[in-house]
Structure formats: C-alpha cells, structure tokens
Design a protein around this motif. Structure first.
Motif, PDB file in Angstrom:
ATOM      1  N   THR A   1      91.236  26.256  62.894  1.00 15.33           N
ATOM      2  CA  THR A   1      92.169  26.576  61.785  1.00 15.33           C
ATOM      3  C   THR A   1      93.623  26.036  62.172  1.00 15.33           C
ATOM      4  OG1 THR A   1      92.595  28.670  62.746  1.00 15.33           O
ATOM      5  CG2 THR A   1      90.642  28.613  61.109  1.00 15.33           C
TER       6      THR A   1
ATOM      7  N   THR B   1      85.590  35.124  59.818  1.00 14.89           N
ATOM      8  CA  THR B   1      84.996  35.060  61.286  1.00 14.89           C
ATOM      9  C   THR B   1      84.786  36.394  61.679  1.00 14.89           C
ATOM     10  OG1 THR B   1      85.932  32.705  61.584  1.00 14.89           O
ATOM     11  CG2 THR B   1      85.791  34.227  63.386  1.00 14.89           C
TER      12      THR B   1
ATOM     13  N   CYS C   1      87.558  31.549  66.272  1.00 15.38           N
ATOM     14  CA  CYS C   1      88.641  30.368  65.839  1.00 15.38           C
ATOM     15  C   CYS C   1      89.533  29.933  66.858  1.00 15.38           C
ATOM     16  CB  CYS C   1      89.342  31.197  64.373  1.00 15.38           C
ATOM     17  SG  CYS C   1      88.601  31.258  62.945  1.00 15.38           S
TER      18      CYS C   1
ATOM     19  N   ASN D   1      90.686  35.117  67.205  1.00 16.11           N
ATOM     20  CA  ASN D   1      91.532  33.841  66.917  1.00 16.11           C
ATOM     21  C   ASN D   1      92.110  33.714  68.059  1.00 16.11           C
ATOM     22  OD1 ASN D   1      91.178  33.456  63.598  1.00 16.11           O
ATOM     23  ND2 ASN D   1      90.997  35.647  64.135  1.00 16.11           N
TER      24      ASN D   1
END
Length: 236
Positions: free
Chosen positions: A135, A160, A176, A225
C-alpha cells in the motif's frame, strides 16, 4: 527439496519496480513464480527467473482470474500472494470524477477481494498460506496530493485486518507493507530531507520485508500494517 516441492508465489505488478524486486528476492529464496503486469516486462522477468507470466492489470477481474488459472495449471498450488498495483488517478479532491474513484476501488480494494476469493480455497486445502499487500505510508496520514490512493489504501488495511481475523485459525495470514519514498520512482533530491533517515528507501528493502512476512519466520504476524518508510510517518 525437489522442484515440485518448492513453494509458489503469485505476484501482481510483478514486472518492474518493487514488484520486480520482490520477485527476484522470492526467486532467490526458492519460490517458483507466477507474475502479472500490464506489459511484457512480467514475461521477460518470468523467462529470466524460470517462472510463468500473464499480462494484465489488477483492476480487471478477468486478468486476476487469468493469472490464477495459469498459476494453478503450471504449479497446482499457491503458497504466497503479493498484491501490488500502480498508482490511481490524482487531482483536486472534489474534481476527481466518479470514474476515477471507481477505478481506484477496483485497483486497490476489489483486486484484493477477488484474489482472496480465488486463492483462499487453495490455501485452505494446503493448510497454510500468506498474503502481502503493498500500500503506502500515507494510508493513515492522508495527503491531498494522493486522495484516491490514500482513501483506498486505508481501506485495504481494514480489509487486511478483517481477512486476517477470519482466516488466522486456518493458518492463512495477510499483512500490508506501507512503503515510504522508495527508489522505484525518481524522487527530487529534497525529498530525502523529509525522511528522518535522510535517504530514499531501497526496493531491495521492501523486497526483503515482503519475503520475511511471507516466510514461516513471520508465522505469528497477521493483520498488520508494516511501515517501511525511514520513520516519516508520525503516529505510533
């Protein structure tokens, strides 16, 4: 390990830039590859690395289906998926057309959903698997320079987490990577001054992070993330 026992990685946007770097890293780690990109770059790289390739773009369901079908026909399994796509349209916030917003959704959200629908049953049968979605560092610190990207990359993080909650008990993981300013693009010299490390990140650093997150060494990491941005994001 015999050739047929080697794990298989499917990579979208896998012809150039960060996608190419990830493909090379995974190949060096023993993965067999299936690559997709809009141009012949994926075909050339696949030929070099002994993999297979299909031209296509992440926003088209038929292209995702095609690379999935090719991967299964060629290898019969999928152990890792890297969802990587290009940049959506930009513009002043309220001047961006409905068509551009829809394209952004198809590129960055529906591409993840469609790929997961296809690959998850394969991984369930195998008993394990891992996804990495590429991302952006701006996903949770939005910039008006990239309104479509920021909006849907943040949504990708939410998807996610939802996916990881749903399939963690099945030993299927999804994370991610949020890259900062990376040398896959030609950045202005002053861009590095914004970064606490005072340098632009390397594609190889993204590739090594992806390889780790897909490996058994990251077996207890899911729904995360991971910011790989030299410290430019401020939230903790």
């Amino acid at each position: 390990m015999s050739e047929t026992e080697k794990p298989v990685a499917l990579i979208t946007g896998g012809g150039r830039g960060m996608g190419e770097a990830i493909a090379r890293e995974l190949s060096a780690s023993g993965y067999r590859l299936a690559l997709m990109s809009p141009s012949e770059s994926c075909e050339k790289l696949a030929a070099e690395l002994g993999g297979v390739a299909s031209r296509g773009v992440a926003e088209k369901a038929e292209d995702i289906q095609a690379i999935f079908d090719l991967t299964m026909k060629s290898y019969g399994r999928i152990d890792a998926v890297v969802n990587h796509t290009g940049h959506p349209p930009k513009g002043d916030l309220l001047d961006i057309s409905d068509e551009s917003w829809t394209l952004g959704s198809d590129m960055m959200i529906l591409s993840l959903v469609r790929m997961a629908r296809l690959v998850t049953p394969v991984m369930l049968k195998q008993g394990k698997g891992a996804f990495v979605n590429i991302t952006t560092f701006a996903a949770y610190e939005p910039s008006l320079v990239f309104p479509v990207s920021c909006t849907y990359r943040a949504a990708a993080g939410a998807f996610t987490k939802l996916y990881s909650d749903r399939y963690a008990a099945n030993n299927i993981r999804m994370n991610c990577i949020l890259p900062g300013y990376i040398d896959s693009l030609n950045h202005k010299p002053e861009t590095a001054d914004k970064v606490p490390m005072k340098r632009i990140g390397l594609m190889s650093e993204i590739a090594k992070t992806a390889a780790f997150l897909l490996s058994d060494g990251a077996g207890y990491i899911t729904g995360q993330n991971i910011r790989v941005d030299g410290g430019i994001t401020r939230h903790v």
